[in-house]
Design a protein around this motif. Structure first.
Motif, PDB file in Angstrom:
ATOM      1  N   GLY A 137      -6.321   2.477  -1.544  1.00 30.32           N
ATOM      2  CA  GLY A 137      -7.392   2.218  -0.579  1.00 30.32           C
ATOM      3  C   GLY A 137      -7.790   0.762  -0.499  1.00 30.32           C
ATOM      4  O   GLY A 137      -8.805   0.422   0.111  1.00 30.32           O
ATOM      5  N   PHE A 138      -6.978  -0.116  -1.112  1.00 27.82           N
ATOM      6  CA  PHE A 138      -7.316  -1.531  -1.066  1.00 27.82           C
ATOM      7  C   PHE A 138      -7.230  -2.048   0.376  1.00 27.82           C
ATOM      8  O   PHE A 138      -6.219  -1.867   1.041  1.00 27.82           O
TER       9      PHE A 138
ATOM     10  N   SER B  24      -5.464   1.511  -7.547  1.00 26.41           N
ATOM     11  CA  SER B  24      -5.350   0.456  -6.540  1.00 26.41           C
ATOM     12  C   SER B  24      -5.335   1.036  -5.133  1.00 26.41           C
ATOM     13  O   SER B  24      -5.229   0.304  -4.158  1.00 26.41           O
TER      14      SER B  24
ATOM     15  N   GLY C  71       2.745  -0.225  -4.183  1.00 29.36           N
ATOM     16  CA  GLY C  71       1.643   0.247  -5.004  1.00 29.36           C
ATOM     17  C   GLY C  71       1.912  -0.040  -6.459  1.00 29.36           C
ATOM     18  O   GLY C  71       2.973  -0.530  -6.834  1.00 29.36           O
TER      19      GLY C  71
ATOM     20  N   TYR D 285      -8.779  -0.923   2.927  1.00 31.08           N
ATOM     21  CA  TYR D 285      -9.009   0.088   3.960  1.00 31.08           C
ATOM     22  C   TYR D 285     -10.302  -0.126   4.733  1.00 31.08           C
ATOM     23  O   TYR D 285     -10.457   0.352   5.849  1.00 31.08           O
TER      24      TYR D 285
ATOM     25  N   ASP E 214       0.819  -1.200   0.000  1.00 27.42           N
ATOM     26  CA  ASP E 214       0.000   0.000   0.000  1.00 27.42           C
ATOM     27  C   ASP E 214       0.863   1.265   0.000  1.00 27.42           C
ATOM     28  O   ASP E 214       1.650   1.493   0.922  1.00 27.42           O
ATOM     29  N   GLY E 215       0.701   2.090  -1.026  1.00 27.93           N
ATOM     30  CA  GLY E 215       1.480   3.311  -1.166  1.00 27.93           C
ATOM     31  C   GLY E 215       1.388   4.254   0.026  1.00 27.93           C
ATOM     32  O   GLY E 215       2.404   4.649   0.597  1.00 27.93           O
ATOM     33  N   PRO E 216       0.178   4.624   0.417  1.00 29.98           N
ATOM     34  CA  PRO E 216       0.034   5.550   1.544  1.00 29.98           C
ATOM     35  C   PRO E 216       0.671   5.022   2.828  1.00 29.98           C
ATOM     36  O   PRO E 216       1.300   5.784   3.565  1.00 29.98           O
TER      37      PRO E 216
ATOM     38  N   GLN F  49      -3.923   6.608  -8.053  1.00 30.05           N
ATOM     39  CA  GLN F  49      -3.885   5.325  -8.732  1.00 30.05           C
ATOM     40  C   GLN F  49      -5.054   4.471  -8.287  1.00 30.05           C
ATOM     41  O   GLN F  49      -5.517   4.552  -7.154  1.00 30.05           O
TER      42      GLN F  49
ATOM     43  N   LEU G  85      -5.775  11.911   0.179  1.00 35.50           N
ATOM     44  CA  LEU G  85      -4.714  10.963  -0.141  1.00 35.50           C
ATOM     45  C   LEU G  85      -3.975  11.383  -1.412  1.00 35.50           C
ATOM     46  O   LEU G  85      -2.747  11.272  -1.508  1.00 35.50           O
TER      47      LEU G  85
ATOM     48  N   ARG H 181      -1.615  13.982  -0.592  1.00 37.64           N
ATOM     49  CA  ARG H 181      -0.503  13.425   0.162  1.00 37.64           C
ATOM     50  C   ARG H 181       0.482  12.684  -0.741  1.00 37.64           C
ATOM     51  O   ARG H 181       1.688  12.712  -0.512  1.00 37.64           O
ATOM     52  N   LEU H 182      -0.054  11.981  -1.748  1.00 37.64           N
ATOM     53  CA  LEU H 182       0.802  11.178  -2.626  1.00 37.64           C
ATOM     54  C   LEU H 182       1.176  11.938  -3.892  1.00 37.64           C
ATOM     55  O   LEU H 182       2.010  11.487  -4.673  1.00 37.64           O
TER      56      LEU H 182
END
Ligand SMILES: Nc1ncnc2c1ncn2[C@@H]1O[C@H](COP(=O)(O)OP(=O)(O)OP(=O)(O)O)[C@@H](O)[C@H]1O
Ligand SMILES: Nc1ncnc2c1ncn2[C@@H]1O[C@H](COP(=O)(O)OP(=O)(O)OP(=O)(O)O)[C@@H](O)[C@H]1O
Ligand SMILES: [Mg+2]
Ligand SMILES: [Mg+2]
Lengths: 492, 326, 288, 326
Positions: free
Chosen positions: D252-253, D250, C71, D255, C46-48, D248, D240, D243-244
């Motif tokens: 929040g997978f 994908s 990610g 979450y 997960d990137g975040p 993309q 988000l 922040r990033l």
């Protein structure tokens, strides 16, 4: 009297093939109390629900203050001033009493809920009913009686022009009932039309002006005078003559089966209680609401822990850690709260009857047929109006209560405890339940009956144990027991 | 006092469909899906593809049985995917690192699963931790332990007979693993339907207080159910190991949602007390057939996600519409 | 500014993937040899989460960051965060467009994928039906490996790609199911390119179950520990072994150099070695 | 006449702790965790790390507010992670592919989220699809659509001011995104506590039938709550993205489980009708502090999973033990 506030014409209601109401017409006038009577399952609650907008009629019309009236939601009815106190408690246990009283119509100030005002007004309603509990308290954990009073306060807080009370006193004792009646009389004098539903015939005489009787969904008779003899009314309800209420009691054998001594609960809601029940004896337990009767019998049946004291069965001291222990020894209890403790409302009657008796099937395969046959025996024996495959939620309240009793009597218990056994049960059926109780005793079972209905305890008990604020106030023999002597003990 | 009359008599038993309780809608959905796929692609309607689908649902099917039990008593088990991985790693480690026979490895793996389930059961009953939290915690912890066994590495290479369990189609039809799943499903169905312990699950799920007052040992039932769910998850792990001929600690990631979905699509109510194995089987088949069919149709993976969402809603919504008509 | 590395931050994309796990172990081994402490965090894909973890690494005052982006594609923020804290970054496997690390170590995926496909296409006699099991759609490795194989396919007009499907989490189980279904739809397939070893192993297993009459050539990618063993047993045919040990060692070496103020090239691509049954033994004994 | 019922007088109300309802245990857990970490590692107790933690919980915090609403009415929302991704992709596409101003992109993204929530709400109320299934389907479908927008590719490069929202610490303290989260939490808290619409959520969750009979429009409340949850998930997606500095599909997978966990750890009951925002904030902080602390302690990733599981159980179990004592 002039125009009726509410009039129903030709109201019918069907659930699938089942016709619950047939062509019922009814007028209610301002400033009168109409009693709506009938056996369990006669359709009283259904009719109330239709008036209050929570169910739709299949046929028929209603008129409210001269205008056509067909509420699609309870909200519409409430906004017009039609208020129903439901037979089943409709409270939110996690919210405060005050919030429950004003549910959905909380007093507002500057766009936010005015809590101070809400609590103040709720407290006012509670004190009208002689209930002195802080309105900020959560509902969860209150006794059934107090919850019922809150339910009533909820209705009183609304500006009702027509108030329907569906068995409001089923869970109440004499004192609470009297407080309720004072409010009802006050509302009547203010011109509110009131429909009153109850199975307690003595209340009907006290409070109502006119009596309407339903039988099997049909309006069968009206008595303009509440002085009509009870016997006449009851016969009209059940459709046959009713000989007597209480059967003659058997003689106790003299052999003690259950011996309780020094029993005390951890929360001290009952303290140092000692008594014995003989084989073939019926012990009544009386007391005011909150006296600790329910806690006492729950402890004896293993549902709650005890902190000290002993329970002996046939001389053997029992260690009761769970209801299962008590049941295995032959002590069974019919709890006071059927919806939360007695019956799984979302399951079928047959399932419900089988649950406490699973051990009787032993290691055999339980087929649907077996369950049905088993349940059919139970419901036919105890005159439940319903079929084994029906869901409990589709039965009338009184019939649910019968199922709760019936499911226990398929066993062969040594001690049977019934906590408020006739709550919500019609007169005809009540006589049937008294017969069951007495027959149990005749077979040698030791029976305990807890009841807030004084007439009932007096009628079916060989002896009466009176609790007052958790203390054992005394045990009265049948000969010395009467309203006065019991109440004297109960109020010390 | 009252004699029990358990003789087999009474009305003719209900229409066959009614046995499926709340699952008629999903069943219709499944049938519609199969009919559609049979017309849409030649590859779908064949014995071999049918057997493939059975192969593909084995793991999900076994776990879904345990999950049905859990959901029936009003619980939830988020730990199944991690317990599956834990069982795989324990088995692999015992057999290939500690060098014991694989049979022993399987036994130890099942015991490890049972212990996970026992911990969850005790947390839920004795410490009153909500099932969601207890199993969420176990999901994290079991995954961590599974990873620690080999520091995240996979283990490969088991005896040939083991892999053959998932490959050899006896009489050209059933592999041992598919057979195992069918046996698990059958036993669970019989258990729930006809055994008194099975009926207890319904009572507990319907209303735990009523069940307790009826003399049912609610705590014991609850603990038992979480143990069964965990053991079945472990068993699913062993099946997966046979299928892949390897074990890795990342296995079963996200399986909990699939499993719960299969059970709920099959009509078992998340609030407990209603549903059954028949419905779950349908739920598992819907998921299996849907994935298989979409792949056979060569639908792009992103569109697949959309279609899966829609079909799931349709399968479950059909039940509502059917009821409304009735 | 000539400084010494005492503490190294290692942000891993996903330890559940063998490839990343191997790099992690190599980094840790190398650091141990040099007496450097490593703080490892795992973003679980997960990137975040990885951004949070890099923040935490910076809080611990690491001297350099080895960053394996999580990610689908590399995020720029971890590099920016590290840069603004004045800490050098070694990117491994993926590099973000807008904010590259001080150096970037990776396998030349396009070339290596082309080599794998060249091998399997030749092995199959230059003709036949082929299927491709892609990785997670849209991710950098998936895109690069597809590109490399497409280049190879241009030289083989007689090979027809009859089906392409995508995995979501690069897992063996997915490879199995996808292959099983592909064989159902196209029973006469003879060439399979799976873009990761886990997918290839799953596909090989599915082929074994289906037991087709024709010979099917399977190619993978990565050189996972388990895959190499499988290769030696002939479970599938070929893979491209990425030099994970070297990547790990080089990552540490480059970090040390960067901290010491030395210059390093911005991009350092290494080849993945084509690995078959013939040469696999060496790789098993000593992973490159 | 009726004697004052002494047992029901209740304890002196208004103890500050009681305001947190079921969350006292978790609060104690959180405090214990912080105290432990302060002693165990120097890096923990500093303004900078505190602000980092706030940064790190922003996305989870915003989503957890919506989830609290959903769980309060007795529902569940598995689609938040996918709706977050959908909102991100819609925003990115509108701004960078369709070339509109980013502000418009944000608006369109929030509208897209609201529509997802509306669909879920309608499925749950009108079509009586269980919330679990409706949101599971939306989880799959929204993810699919998010992927289809760019065929799975990410979109990078937004205006500088946008990224600065997540980076610039105004007055050296709060970034705009953290400030946004705090505002969302505050508004939600006020709403639940003091607005009649907020109290309606408790009524609906406590018992929908009681709420209906009291004249509350249960369907409208339900639809509204799913829309709010989806919009907040969309908002979290925008945070988000800032922040990033990229979006993309994908994202929040997984979450949804984190979010539900935060809410449930915070004492909101999965059966509805009890709990609140205060508890959720504690739940979010527990998760945030735990992850941060374990990283600072340099605990190996696999062991972290085990510890996270144990701490979650302890935090929630503490509540039971505290109650039992009382
Ligand atoms: N949803 C339903 N589906 C089918 N039958 C129903 C349903 N609700 C009520 N009934 C049936 O309608 C009849 C009337 O029920 P109702 O509750 O009105 O009786 P009642 O007069 O209020 O009885 P009681 O005195 O026991 O409260 C009963 O036979 C009951 O079984
Ligand atoms: N679940 C509970 N939590 C807290 N207090 C309770 C609970 N149930 C009952 N009580 C309180 O315990 C006391 C004894 O109640 P109990 O129900 O035993 O009285 P009772 O004599 O059976 O009267 P009734 O059943 O008619 O209300 C009451 O003050 C009651 O409010
Ligand atoms: Mg009624
Ligand atoms: Mg009582």
């Amino acid at each position: 009297m002039t125009e009726p506030v509410l009039s129903l014409r030709g109201i019918s209601k069907r659930y699938g093939p089942l016709q619950v109401l047939k062509n019922v017409s009814l007028d209610v006038y301002a400033g009168e109390v109409v009693a709506l009577l009938g056996e369990n399952g006669a359709g009283k609650s259904t009719l109330s629900g239709i008036i209050a907008g929570s169910r739709a009629p299949s046929e028929g019309t209603m008129t409210w203050l001269g205008q056509p009236y067909a509420p699609a939601t309870p909200r519409e009815a409430i906004d017009k001033g039609v208020v129903l106190i439901h037979q089943e408690l409709q409270l939110l246990p996690e919210l405060s009493i005050a919030e429950n009283v004003f549910i959905g119509r909380w007093p507002m100030k500057n766009g936010v809920i005015d809590r101070a005002e809400m609590v103040r007004r709720a407290q006012e309603q509670l004190s009208r009913l002689n209930l002195h509990i802080p309105a900020t308290r959560k509902v969860a954990g209150l006794s059934t009686a107090n919850q019922q009073l809150i339910e009533i306060a909820k209705a009183l807080a609304l500006d009702a022009k027509l108030l329907i009370l569906d068995e409001p006193t089923a869970a109440l004792g004499g004192a609470e009932t009297e407080a309720l009646f004072n409010q009802v009389r006050k509302l009547r004098s203010e011109g509110v039309g009131i429909v009153y539903i109850s199975h307690r015939m003595e209340e009907i005489k006290q409070i109502t002006d006119r009596i309407v009787v339903l039988r099997d969904g049909v309006r069968v008779q009206e008595f303009a005078d509440s002085a009509t003899p009870v016997r006449t009314i009851v016969e009209s309800m059940v459709g046959r003559p009713l000989e007597r209420m209480f059967p003659p009691l058997p003689e106790p054998s003299g052999r003690p089966v259950l011996q309780v001594s020094g029993l005390t609960s951890p929360a001290r809601s009952f303290r140092d209680v000692s008594f014995e029940v003989q084989s073939g004896e019926i012990l009544g337990i009386a007391g005011l609401v909150g006296a600790g009767r329910t806690e006492l019998v729950r402890a004896i049946s293993g549902a709650d822990p005890i902190s000290s004291g002993t329970v002996k069965l046939n001389g053997e001291e029992l260690r009761l850690r769970s209801p299962a222990d008590a049941i295995a020894k032959g002590i069974v209890m019919v709890p006071e709260d059927r919806k939360d403790q007695g019956i799984v409302v979302t399951h079928r009657i047959s399932e419900n009857v089988v649950y406490p008796n699973l051990d009787m099937f032993g290691r055999r395969w339980i087929t649907a047929k077996m369950k049905r046959t088993f349940a059919e025996q139970a419901i036919s024996k105890f005159g439940v109006k319903g079929r084994a495959e029906q869901y409990a939620s589709d039965l009338s309240g009184g019939n649910q209560q019968k199922v709760v009793i019936a499911k226990w009597l398929m066993r062969d218990p040594k001690v049977v405890i019934l906590d408020e056994p006739t709550r919500g049960i019609d007169v005809g059926a009540r006589a049937g339940i008294y017969d069951i109780i007495v027959n149990l005793a005749k077979k040698g079972v030791a029976v305990i009956v807890v009841s807030s209905d004084l007439e009932e305890v007096l009628g079916v008990s060989n002896r009466i144990l009176v609790l007052a604020q958790g203390k054992q106030a005394g045990i009265l023999d049948r000969e010395e027991a009467n309203d006065v002597s019991v109440m004297e003990l109960a109020t010390i | 006092m009252v004699a029990i009359d358990i003789t087999e008599q009474g009305r003719p038993s209900g229409v066959w469909l009614r046995r499926l309780a709340g699952a008629t809608g999903p069943l219709l959905g499944l049938l519609a899906l199969c009919v559609f796929l049979s017309f849409a692609t030649d590859a779908f309607l064949s014995l071999r593809n049918g057997l493939n689908i059975l192969d593909q649902i084995t793991v999900l099917g076994i776990m879904a049985v345990g999950m049905t039990f859990v959901i029936l008593i009003g619980g939830i088990d988020l730990s199944v995917g991690s317990v599956l991985a834990l069982a795989m790693m324990v088995m692999g480690w015992t057999a290939n690192v500690a060098g014991m026979p694989l049979g022993v490895g399987i036994g130890v793996a099942l015991i490890a699963s049972a212990v996970s389930g026992l911990i969850v059961g005790l947390l839920v009953t004795i410490f009153r931790v909500p099932a969601f939290i207890a199993t969420l915690a176990m999901m994290s912890a079991a995954r961590g332990v599974a990873n620690m066994i080999t520091d995240g590495q996979q283990i490969v290479g088991f005896p040939d007979w083991f892999m053959m369990l998932a490959i050899d189609r006896h009489f050209g039809i059933l592999t041992a693993t598919v057979f195992l799943m069918l046996v698990v499903v059958l036993i669970a169905w019989l258990f729930l339907k006809f055994r008194s312990e099975g009926r207890m699950l319904y009572a507990v799920g319907g209303n735990p207080e009523v069940a307790r007052l009826a003399g049912i040992n609610v705590q014991l039932v609850t603990i038992g159910v979480y143990v069964i769910s965990a053991v079945l998850a472990g068993l699913a792990g062993i099946v997966l190991a046979a299928r892949l001929d390897s074990v890795q600690p990342s296995s079963g990631f996200g399986y909990e949602l699939d499993t719960i979905a299969a059970v709920v699509i099959g009509g078992t109510s998340l609030s407990g007390g209603a549903g059954g194995i028949g419905g779950t089987l349908i739920g598992v088949l819907i998921i299996g057939v849907l994935r298989n069919g979409l792949n056979l149709l060569n639908v792009s993976p992103f569109l697949q996600q959309v279609i899966i969402g829609i079909v799931i809603v349709l399968a479950v919504g059909a039940e509502t519409i059917r009821r409304r008509r009735a | 500014h000539a400084a010494e590395v005492k503490k190294l931050g290692l942000a891993v994309a996903n330890l559940q993937a063998n490839f990343f796990n191997q790099i992690k172990q190599a980094v840790e081994d190398e650091a141990k040899k040099r007496g450097i402490e490593v703080v490892t965090v795992d973003a679980k894909g997960d990137g975040p989460t990885q951004v949070n973890q890099v923040q935490d690494l910076l809080t611990q005052n690491v001297d350099a960051l080895i960053y394996i982006p999580a990610g689908a594609a590399a995020a720029t923020v971890p590099v920016k965060l590290a840069k603004s804290a004045g800490i050098p970054v070694v990117n491994v496997d993926r590099n973000a467009e807008g904010a590259p690390g001080d150096t970037f170590l990776a396998t030349d995926s396009v070339t290596s994928a082309k080599a794998v496909c060249d091998y399997i296409l030749k092995e199959a006699g230059g003709k036949g039906k082929m299927v491709i099991i892609h990785g997670q759609k849209g991710t950098t490795p998936e895109v690069d490996r597809s590109k490399g194989c497409a280049q190879s396919l241009k030289a083989y007009p007689d090979v027809k790609v009859v089906a392409e499907q995508y995995s979501n989490i690069w897992s063996q189980d997915e490879g199995f199911q996808i292959m099983q279904n592909m064989l159902q739809a196209n029973p006469d397939v003879s060439i399979v390119f799976a873009q990761a070893d886990a997918l290839a192993l799953g596909a090989a297993q599915a082929i074994k179950v289906a037991n087709p009459s024709q010979k099917i050539v399977v190619g993978g990618f990565d050189g996972d520990t388990a895959a190499l063993e499988a290769l030696s047993k002939g479970v599938f045919n070929v893979t491209a072994t990425q030099q994970t040990q070297k990547m790990g060692r080089d990552a540490v070496a480059n970090a040390v150099k960067l901290v010491a103020g030395e210059k390093v090239p911005p991009v350092q691509l290494m080849d993945a070695t084509l690995t078959t049954k013939e040469n696999v033994a060496g790789f098993i004994a000593n992973h490159p």
